[in-house]
Structure formats: structure tokens, C-alpha cells
Design an enzyme around this catalytic site. Sequence first.
Site, PDB file in Angstrom:
ATOM      1  CE  LYS A 124     -11.747  29.968  -8.498  1.00 47.90           C
ATOM      2  NZ  LYS A 124     -11.851  28.617  -8.074  1.00 47.90           N
ATOM      3  N   GLY A 159      -5.947  24.407  -7.916  1.00 47.61           N
ATOM      4  CA  GLY A 159      -5.966  24.227  -6.448  1.00 47.61           C
ATOM      5  C   GLY A 159      -4.591  23.923  -5.882  1.00 47.61           C
ATOM      6  CD  GLU A 171       1.195  27.475  -8.644  1.00 46.61           C
ATOM      7  OE1 GLU A 171       2.279  27.958  -8.974  1.00 46.61           O
ATOM      8  OE2 GLU A 171       0.476  26.815  -9.432  1.00 46.61           O
ATOM      9  CB  VAL A 194      -4.581  27.721 -12.434  1.00 48.38           C
ATOM     10  CG1 VAL A 194      -4.738  26.637 -13.500  1.00 48.38           C
ATOM     11  CG2 VAL A 194      -4.934  29.077 -13.011  1.00 48.38           C
ATOM     12  CD  GLU A 222     -15.307  29.132  -7.049  1.00 41.82           C
ATOM     13  OE1 GLU A 222     -15.188  30.295  -6.670  1.00 41.82           O
ATOM     14  OE2 GLU A 222     -14.427  28.277  -6.861  1.00 41.82           O
ATOM     15  N   GLY A 239     -10.457  22.151  -2.379  1.00 42.83           N
ATOM     16  CA  GLY A 239     -10.471  21.672  -0.994  1.00 42.83           C
ATOM     17  C   GLY A 239      -9.588  22.524  -0.106  1.00 42.83           C
ATOM     18  CE  LYS A 296     -10.133  26.861 -10.969  1.00 39.91           C
ATOM     19  NZ  LYS A 296     -10.916  25.718 -10.484  1.00 39.91           N
ATOM     20  N   GLY A 332     -16.742  21.717   0.424  1.00 42.22           N
ATOM     21  CA  GLY A 332     -16.040  23.002   0.240  1.00 42.22           C
ATOM     22  C   GLY A 332     -15.384  23.156  -1.125  1.00 42.22           C
TER      23      GLY A 332
HETATM   24  P1  NAP Z   1     -15.742  30.556   1.256  1.00 42.18           P
HETATM   25  O1  NAP Z   1     -15.635  29.288   2.005  1.00 42.18           O
HETATM   26  O2  NAP Z   1     -17.068  31.011   0.783  1.00 42.18           O
HETATM   27  O3  NAP Z   1     -15.114  31.709   2.201  1.00 42.18           O
HETATM   28  C1  NAP Z   1     -15.131  33.055   1.863  1.00 42.18           C
HETATM   29  C2  NAP Z   1     -14.708  33.871   3.100  1.00 42.18           C
HETATM   30  O4  NAP Z   1     -14.577  35.225   2.713  1.00 42.18           O
HETATM   31  C3  NAP Z   1     -15.726  33.820   4.240  1.00 42.18           C
HETATM   32  O5  NAP Z   1     -15.072  33.739   5.476  1.00 42.18           O
HETATM   33  C4  NAP Z   1     -16.467  35.154   4.107  1.00 42.18           C
HETATM   34  O6  NAP Z   1     -16.901  35.685   5.344  1.00 42.18           O
HETATM   35  C5  NAP Z   1     -15.366  36.040   3.560  1.00 42.18           C
HETATM   36  N1  NAP Z   1     -15.923  37.129   2.749  1.00 42.18           N
HETATM   37  C6  NAP Z   1     -16.563  37.034   1.565  1.00 42.18           C
HETATM   38  N2  NAP Z   1     -16.946  38.248   1.133  1.00 42.18           N
HETATM   39  C7  NAP Z   1     -16.544  39.127   2.081  1.00 42.18           C
HETATM   40  C8  NAP Z   1     -16.658  40.538   2.236  1.00 42.18           C
HETATM   41  N3  NAP Z   1     -17.274  41.296   1.322  1.00 42.18           N
HETATM   42  N4  NAP Z   1     -16.114  41.117   3.335  1.00 42.18           N
HETATM   43  C9  NAP Z   1     -15.504  40.355   4.265  1.00 42.18           C
HETATM   44  N5  NAP Z   1     -15.361  39.018   4.187  1.00 42.18           N
HETATM   45  C10 NAP Z   1     -15.886  38.414   3.115  1.00 42.18           C
HETATM   46  O7  NAP Z   1     -14.790  30.555  -0.012  1.00 42.18           O
HETATM   47  P2  NAP Z   1     -13.535  29.609  -0.285  1.00 42.18           P
HETATM   48  O8  NAP Z   1     -14.023  28.315  -0.801  1.00 42.18           O
HETATM   49  O9  NAP Z   1     -12.625  29.623   0.888  1.00 42.18           O
HETATM   50  O10 NAP Z   1     -12.865  30.349  -1.533  1.00 42.18           O
HETATM   51  C11 NAP Z   1     -12.120  31.530  -1.367  1.00 42.18           C
HETATM   52  C12 NAP Z   1     -11.408  31.873  -2.671  1.00 42.18           C
HETATM   53  O11 NAP Z   1     -10.520  30.819  -3.006  1.00 42.18           O
HETATM   54  C13 NAP Z   1     -12.323  32.030  -3.887  1.00 42.18           C
HETATM   55  O12 NAP Z   1     -11.772  32.996  -4.739  1.00 42.18           O
HETATM   56  C14 NAP Z   1     -12.277  30.677  -4.541  1.00 42.18           C
HETATM   57  O13 NAP Z   1     -12.579  30.714  -5.910  1.00 42.18           O
HETATM   58  C15 NAP Z   1     -10.826  30.325  -4.306  1.00 42.18           C
HETATM   59  N6  NAP Z   1     -10.521  28.898  -4.332  1.00 42.18           N
HETATM   60  C16 NAP Z   1     -11.260  28.040  -3.599  1.00 42.18           C
HETATM   61  C17 NAP Z   1     -10.953  26.692  -3.595  1.00 42.18           C
HETATM   62  C18 NAP Z   1     -11.741  25.704  -2.803  1.00 42.18           C
HETATM   63  O14 NAP Z   1     -11.495  24.503  -2.918  1.00 42.18           O
HETATM   64  N7  NAP Z   1     -12.686  26.129  -2.003  1.00 42.18           N
HETATM   65  C19 NAP Z   1      -9.855  26.240  -4.355  1.00 42.18           C
HETATM   66  C20 NAP Z   1      -9.105  27.146  -5.100  1.00 42.18           C
HETATM   67  C21 NAP Z   1      -9.452  28.486  -5.077  1.00 42.18           C
HETATM   68  P3  NAP Z   1     -18.134  35.030   6.152  1.00 42.18           P
HETATM   69  O15 NAP Z   1     -17.654  33.659   6.516  1.00 42.18           O
HETATM   70  O16 NAP Z   1     -18.315  35.890   7.328  1.00 42.18           O
HETATM   71  O17 NAP Z   1     -19.288  34.996   5.204  1.00 42.18           O
HETATM   72  N1  HSE Z   2     -14.785  25.616  -7.310  1.00 45.18           N
HETATM   73  C1  HSE Z   2     -13.461  25.332  -7.735  1.00 45.18           C
HETATM   74  C2  HSE Z   2     -13.395  23.919  -8.252  1.00 45.18           C
HETATM   75  C3  HSE Z   2     -12.509  25.516  -6.585  1.00 45.18           C
HETATM   76  O1  HSE Z   2     -14.324  23.147  -7.971  1.00 45.18           O
HETATM   77  O2  HSE Z   2     -12.437  23.575  -8.943  1.00 45.18           O
HETATM   78  C4  HSE Z   2     -11.067  25.403  -6.993  1.00 45.18           C
HETATM   79  O3  HSE Z   2     -10.697  26.453  -7.823  1.00 45.18           O
END
Ligand code: NAP
Ligand code: HSE
Length: 413
Positions: free
Chosen positions: A101, A130, A125, A128, A186, A298, A201, A183
Site C-alpha cells: 500500500k 488484507g 487487492e 487494502v 509493518e 496475517g 489504505k 506478522g
Molecule cells: P516481511 O515479513 O518483512 O517480508 C519481507 C520480505 O521481503 C523478506 O523476505 C525480505 O527478505 C524481502 N525483502 C525486503 N526488502 C528486500 C530487498 N531490498 N531485496 C530483496 N528482498 C527484500 O513483510 P510482510 O509482512 O510479508 O509484508 C510484505 C508486504 O505486504 C508489505 O508491503 C506489507 O505492507 C504488505 N502486507 C502485509 C500484510 C501482513 O499481514 N504482513 C498484510 C497486507 C499487506 P529477507 O527475509 O531476506 O529480509
Molecule cells: N501492518 C498492516 C496492518 C498489515 O496491521 O494492517 C496489513 O496491511
Amino acid sequence: MASIAVLGYGTVGTGITELITKNRERFKKITGEELKISSILVRDIEKHREKVYSNLLTNNIEDIFRKSVDIVVEVMGGIDPAYEYIKRALKLKKHVVTANKDLIAEHGKELLDLADKNGVTLNFEASVGGGIPILKPLMECLIGNEIKNIKAILNGTTNFILTKMDKEDLSYEDALKEAQQLGFAEANPESDVLGYDAARKLSILSTIAYNEKLNWRDIVTEGITQIDKEDFKYARAHGYNIKLLAISSREEDKIYAAVKPVMVKNNSQLGKVENELNAIVLEGDAVGKVLFTGKGAGMLPTASSVFGDITDIIQNKNKKVLRFNEKEASVQKYWNNSSSWFVRIKTKARIEVMCSIAGDFENCHIFSKYATNPGEVVALVKCKSEDFLSSKINKLLELPYVHEIKRFSIIEN
Ligand code: NAP
Ligand code: HSE
């Protein structure tokens, strides 16, 4: 065969690889296509050695584009280098799916134009709500509506923290730690707790809903870091819950938009939404109010949305790409209509303050019964606009015996 490159193998990336593995056979039966993961980009390969697809890991973006790829799934997060990688993918005529986002709120228009120019799709999708399907229903099922307003809980981390503080008496710090372990948060949780994630969002959702580009930086944003246990006690005593709400509404030629902690009735649709769940109430001129709710953060809920986007691309290869309108929305920063507010005024001169606020507002109900803290006045006030409230608060703050004032907007339904 559809070949998928995954950028990121963290919470969401792991969830996507799990869903691709689990759904492979079913997906082939439904779409006639087989899904194949070509490679996975991470920063630190060693960290992921024990994972299922460790043989596909790379830390070199060139490896990603060297292989044959149909869809690039970006789940790294942040602006750089995700922005450059997505632009490169689109220019190479690869479809892109992202959950990012930050990136869509900042560069969505440019990236969607680039996708359109190259005849490919950019789906987002999961950016915003999740796991909640919200952008597609808004763009497709609700197309016959003029959207009048949006009231939503758009951040799982803050809703989780507020629920734990209220229901389990957890400290803010412990609740945040738990949200990080699960998880939800951010990489930099300031984005969650200061309200920026919800603002981004809300800007994406509102840009689509009102067909005007709403810049997230124009949204007055307040987070949850100032909320303490006393706030919950007062709220509970009056039948309210405290929620971080993202609100926007069309007001003639402007769009009002804000992210702020709000007191909502605990038996209302938004008041009942707990933990990492999100909820979005949209009001359309034809349909009326519609509620979308589910897990807003999640691993698997978010992966569910990403998987839906992948499927959509494979099933609708020539679908017209969504574009963001060039017209920038004129944003109204404060609520111009009459509304109620809950105020907490820290003071040693309670009588003077009570007299002052009783004369200031058209309606003022002082909660002396619940003022367990002798150093404050707690009241429910009604006033004609947020500007009016701010001017009265600023005047009170000039008094030598008034030390701090906290306020919460109240939404009754
Ligand atoms: P995360 O657990 O921190 O994972 C990020 C991954 O990307 C890690 O594997 C990291 O590698 C890799 N990475 C980051 N920067 C990099 C770079 N410069 N080069 C190569 N690899 C890189 O993050 P996440 O929670 O999965 O979130 C990912 C995205 O989804 C974000 O945009 C977040 O806002 C969005 N999102 C997350 C959720 C949620 O519930 N978590 C929900 C909706 C949207 P390493 O492991 O080697 O560090
Ligand atoms: N950090 C975000 C949240 C992840 O807690 O809603 C989902 O976008």
C-alpha cells in the site's frame, strides 16, 4: 503453464508459496493452467534455508528477470527498490500483483498508467483490508453506485493492540510486541501505530470510490500512541469502544478524510470488530450501507487476496486495466458538521474548567461520577464543527491551570 516470480519470502511471501502449493491441482482443473514458482527474491538467503522453496532463492534481481516469468508478485514492502522492480516488470510486459500500500498510495497512478501502456495488469487487492475482498467488489459489483462515504477499520495491528489493551489489560508495548510476532505489523511499526498505514489504505480506497486522486499526505492522521487505560475505562463506562477509524465522505466539491481514534458504540458494526480483523462500511446511493469484514493482516489471509489477484490475471488476460483519475481531490481536513466529542481536560482547577466548558458548548455533559482522577474534568460535548471545538480547546489550553486536553470524536452508529 503460468510462471510466477515472488519478490519477498517473509510473512506474505511464505503464505503465497503455501497457497500455490496447496491449490496447484484444483487451480489446474479450474483454469486449465499450471502454476509454477520460477524464483524467490530475498535479502538474506541463509535466513530461509529451511523453507520449502529454498532451492528457488536468490538475492539478485537479475536472476528473477533472467528466467521466463508471466507474473511478478511483489511482497517485499517499502518504496525502494520495490518501485524500480515493479516498473521494470511492467516495462517487460509482465503482469504484477502487489500487497504494497505504501507504493500504491505513492505511485499508484504512474504504475497503473505504465501497466496500461504495456498491455499488462497491476493488481493490488491485498493492499487494502488484507484478506477482505474490497477493491474488486468496489470496482465491479458496486459500479452502479455513487459512493457517499466510507467508515473503516483498516489497520490490523492497531485494532489488535486496542483490543488487547481493552479486553486483556495488556500494556501498549506488550500488545505491539505480540502483533509483531504474529506478522501483522509493518517492518517499521510506526507506520501502523501513527496511523499512516491506515491513511495510505484510505487514500487508495477513496481514490477508487470517488474517482478522484486523494493524496494520503492530505489526510489528517492521528495514531493510537496517546491512548491510555483510563480512556478505555471511560469509554467502557459509557458503552463505547475505542477504534482507529479511517473515514472519508464526499462533501459537495470536496472530500473529507481523516484517520483518528474514535469512540464507537460497542454493539455497533465497527464497535464489535476485534483483534486483527478489519471492517469497511461503504455507503452507496443505490445499495445503501454495505459492510465488508474479515482478517486485515496475517500470512494466509493476505496471501488469499494475492492468490485471487493471480487467478484474476490468468483468467482475464485481456482485461482492461484500472486507472486512477488524474483529477486531484480537494481534501477537507476537518469535520464541518455538528458532532459529539468526548474530552478529558487535565487540570487542578476543576470547578473553573467545568464552568468554562458548560458555557462554551451548545450541549455539555460533565461526567463527575467517573472522574476518579481528581486532576481532570471529563465531559461529553456537542458542537457545530471540529473547527469550533479546536478553537475552544486552544482557548482552554491558554489557561495556566489547564495542562493537557485529549478528545475523541464519537460516532453513534
Ligand atoms: P516481511 O515479513 O518483512 O517480508 C519481507 C520480505 O521481503 C523478506 O523476505 C525480505 O527478505 C524481502 N525483502 C525486503 N526488502 C528486500 C530487498 N531490498 N531485496 C530483496 N528482498 C527484500 O513483510 P510482510 O509482512 O510479508 O509484508 C510484505 C508486504 O505486504 C508489505 O508491503 C506489507 O505492507 C504488505 N502486507 C502485509 C500484510 C501482513 O499481514 N504482513 C498484510 C497486507 C499487506 P529477507 O527475509 O531476506 O529480509
Ligand atoms: N501492518 C498492516 C496492518 C498489515 O496491521 O494492517 C496489513 O496491511
